[in-house]
Design a protein around this motif. Sequence first.
Motif, PDB file in Angstrom:
ATOM      1  N   GLU A  16      89.252  26.567  65.557  1.00 34.78           N
ATOM      2  CA  GLU A  16      89.195  24.971  65.725  1.00 34.78           C
ATOM      3  C   GLU A  16      90.088  24.587  66.983  1.00 34.78           C
ATOM      4  N   LYS A  17      91.283  25.233  67.109  1.00 34.03           N
ATOM      5  CA  LYS A  17      92.060  24.777  68.265  1.00 34.03           C
ATOM      6  C   LYS A  17      91.390  25.399  69.443  1.00 34.03           C
ATOM      7  N   TYR A  18      90.639  26.075  69.457  1.00 32.72           N
ATOM      8  CA  TYR A  18      90.050  26.605  70.771  1.00 32.72           C
ATOM      9  C   TYR A  18      88.643  25.648  71.009  1.00 32.72           C
ATOM     10  N   VAL A  19      88.277  25.037  69.997  1.00 33.19           N
ATOM     11  CA  VAL A  19      87.224  24.232  70.326  1.00 33.19           C
ATOM     12  C   VAL A  19      87.640  23.064  70.895  1.00 33.19           C
ATOM     13  N   GLY A  20      88.386  22.302  70.263  1.00 33.37           N
ATOM     14  CA  GLY A  20      88.866  21.027  70.578  1.00 33.37           C
ATOM     15  C   GLY A  20      88.062  20.047  69.497  1.00 33.37           C
ATOM     16  N   ASN A  21      88.027  18.768  70.206  1.00 34.14           N
ATOM     17  CA  ASN A  21      87.534  17.564  69.548  1.00 34.14           C
ATOM     18  C   ASN A  21      86.210  17.303  70.250  1.00 34.14           C
ATOM     19  N   GLU A  22      85.519  18.383  70.170  1.00 34.77           N
ATOM     20  CA  GLU A  22      84.117  18.287  70.817  1.00 34.77           C
ATOM     21  C   GLU A  22      83.028  18.852  70.015  1.00 34.77           C
ATOM     22  N   PRO A  23      81.637  18.310  70.207  1.00 36.72           N
ATOM     23  CA  PRO A  23      80.648  19.507  69.606  1.00 36.72           C
ATOM     24  C   PRO A  23      80.484  20.819  70.353  1.00 36.72           C
ATOM     25  N   PHE A  24      80.125  21.630  69.522  1.00 37.95           N
ATOM     26  CA  PHE A  24      80.069  22.930  69.976  1.00 37.95           C
ATOM     27  C   PHE A  24      78.707  23.659  69.524  1.00 37.95           C
ATOM     28  N   LEU A  25      78.305  24.828  70.262  1.00 42.11           N
ATOM     29  CA  LEU A  25      77.269  25.583  69.933  1.00 42.11           C
ATOM     30  C   LEU A  25      77.853  26.725  69.059  1.00 42.11           C
ATOM     31  N   MET A  26      76.896  27.199  68.086  1.00 35.95           N
ATOM     32  CA  MET A  26      77.326  28.104  67.168  1.00 35.95           C
ATOM     33  C   MET A  26      76.145  29.242  66.890  1.00 35.95           C
ATOM     34  N   THR A  27      76.357  30.618  66.845  1.00 37.54           N
ATOM     35  CA  THR A  27      75.387  31.403  66.127  1.00 37.54           C
ATOM     36  C   THR A  27      76.027  32.728  65.808  1.00 37.54           C
ATOM     37  N   TYR A  28      75.178  33.563  65.291  1.00 34.60           N
ATOM     38  CA  TYR A  28      75.717  34.918  64.849  1.00 34.60           C
ATOM     39  C   TYR A  28      75.282  35.849  66.249  1.00 34.60           C
ATOM     40  N   GLY A  29      76.319  37.060  65.863  1.00 34.13           N
ATOM     41  CA  GLY A  29      76.312  37.979  66.789  1.00 34.13           C
ATOM     42  C   GLY A  29      75.315  38.987  66.673  1.00 34.13           C
ATOM     43  N   ASP A  30      74.320  38.864  65.854  1.00 32.77           N
ATOM     44  CA  ASP A  30      73.238  39.893  65.573  1.00 32.77           C
ATOM     45  C   ASP A  30      71.861  39.590  65.653  1.00 32.77           C
ATOM     46  N   GLY A  31      71.629  38.382  66.356  1.00 32.21           N
ATOM     47  CA  GLY A  31      70.150  38.231  66.391  1.00 32.21           C
ATOM     48  C   GLY A  31      69.865  37.257  67.848  1.00 32.21           C
ATOM     49  N   VAL A  32      68.743  37.659  68.269  1.00 34.76           N
ATOM     50  CA  VAL A  32      68.235  37.065  69.563  1.00 34.76           C
ATOM     51  C   VAL A  32      66.870  36.195  69.256  1.00 34.76           C
ATOM     52  N   CYS A  33      66.730  35.071  70.208  1.00 33.72           N
ATOM     53  CA  CYS A  33      65.472  34.112  70.258  1.00 33.72           C
ATOM     54  C   CYS A  33      65.347  33.790  71.653  1.00 33.72           C
ATOM     55  N   ASP A  34      64.141  33.144  71.497  1.00 27.43           N
ATOM     56  CA  ASP A  34      63.852  32.341  72.839  1.00 27.43           C
ATOM     57  C   ASP A  34      63.792  30.963  72.691  1.00 27.43           C
ATOM     58  N   VAL A  35      64.579  30.321  71.746  1.00 30.15           N
ATOM     59  CA  VAL A  35      64.761  28.752  71.591  1.00 30.15           C
ATOM     60  C   VAL A  35      65.302  28.270  72.706  1.00 30.15           C
ATOM     61  N   ASP A  36      64.869  27.168  73.168  1.00 34.54           N
ATOM     62  CA  ASP A  36      65.300  26.311  74.445  1.00 34.54           C
ATOM     63  C   ASP A  36      66.468  25.464  74.100  1.00 34.54           C
ATOM     64  N   ILE A  37      67.864  26.119  74.610  1.00 31.03           N
ATOM     65  CA  ILE A  37      69.146  25.561  73.929  1.00 31.03           C
ATOM     66  C   ILE A  37      69.333  24.024  74.437  1.00 31.03           C
ATOM     67  N   ASN A  38      68.854  23.913  75.530  1.00 33.57           N
ATOM     68  CA  ASN A  38      69.033  22.596  76.168  1.00 33.57           C
ATOM     69  C   ASN A  38      68.048  21.516  75.279  1.00 33.57           C
ATOM     70  N   LYS A  39      67.104  21.948  74.695  1.00 37.66           N
ATOM     71  CA  LYS A  39      66.209  20.912  74.001  1.00 37.66           C
ATOM     72  C   LYS A  39      66.885  21.034  72.695  1.00 37.66           C
ATOM     73  N   LEU A  40      67.548  22.075  72.246  1.00 39.16           N
ATOM     74  CA  LEU A  40      68.152  22.064  70.740  1.00 39.16           C
ATOM     75  C   LEU A  40      69.292  20.999  70.801  1.00 39.16           C
ATOM     76  N   VAL A  41      70.129  20.853  71.830  1.00 36.31           N
ATOM     77  CA  VAL A  41      71.243  20.157  72.108  1.00 36.31           C
ATOM     78  C   VAL A  41      70.821  18.574  72.483  1.00 36.31           C
ATOM     79  N   GLU A  42      69.795  18.466  72.862  1.00 34.63           N
ATOM     80  CA  GLU A  42      69.285  16.947  73.081  1.00 34.63           C
ATOM     81  C   GLU A  42      68.758  16.588  71.786  1.00 34.63           C
ATOM     82  N   PHE A  43      68.120  17.404  71.051  1.00 33.67           N
ATOM     83  CA  PHE A  43      67.995  16.959  69.655  1.00 33.67           C
ATOM     84  C   PHE A  43      68.947  16.655  68.826  1.00 33.67           C
ATOM     85  N   HIS A  44      70.108  17.331  68.746  1.00 32.64           N
ATOM     86  CA  HIS A  44      71.198  17.178  68.239  1.00 32.64           C
ATOM     87  C   HIS A  44      71.816  15.840  68.646  1.00 32.64           C
ATOM     88  N   ASN A  45      71.810  15.732  69.694  1.00 31.03           N
ATOM     89  CA  ASN A  45      72.548  14.386  70.138  1.00 31.03           C
ATOM     90  C   ASN A  45      71.728  12.933  70.024  1.00 31.03           C
TER      91      ASN A  45
END
Length: 258
Positions: free
Chosen positions: A115-144
Amino acid sequence: MKVVLLAGGYGTRISEETKNKPKPMVEIGGMPILWHIMKEYSSCGYNEFIICAGYKQEIVKEWFNNYFLHMSDVTFDFAQNNKMIVHNGYAEPWKVTVVDTGLNTMTGGRIKRIEKYVGNEPFLMTYGDGVCDVDINKLVEFHNEHGKIATLTAVMQEQQKGVLDIGYGNTVRSFREKSQKDEAPINAGYMVLNPEIFKYIEDDTTVFEQYPLNKLAEEGELMSYVHRGFWQCMDTKREMDMLEKLWSNGQAPWKSWK
């Protein structure tokens, strides 16, 4: 926006590969799967990473410590005061913070510890054992756009992952753990989380996929971004071999960088 990667697990179903290294450091095409995931995010402009390490966390730190040299040609001149000359040095413009989040800490606890490294802002999170071709920018746009606390990426696969009940407007109505032969949207990770998420995590024993996500769903604060492209985790040796084959044949769908 920072990217948080859960990379502290052992990987019991792929133990033959994780005896001497953490699961996210198992290699696909000669590079850790963690590197592949980071390249996905970097290709979309996200270059600041917080890695939640645990099992054999020193391996992760040592790998990044030596990464620049591994990517460069080097002359070791022992005749001239033991000088080291780096030629054609290259490394991605990454800022990487590796945090020892404990050997037996659950997924929610690992997120809470950074938590202290993230600070008071939104962040991306995923697991370290899976790959995909999702458009990260569109994901963030949807979230916002929807303004809720959490967004997770949902994919349609016949696999045993966390199952989602998605209602009108992509609101997640409930979240439950896997059961046999589920044929429903599953949680593929690749999340966007607002800092309020930390209030839903109590301590090291909190499993993120249980109380926090269930509570968010109950409160209408969990949304799904439906991804209909490629996604694959690496839970087993068979899945590791499949990813290796895709990479070696030049057919890796997750390779969004040049």
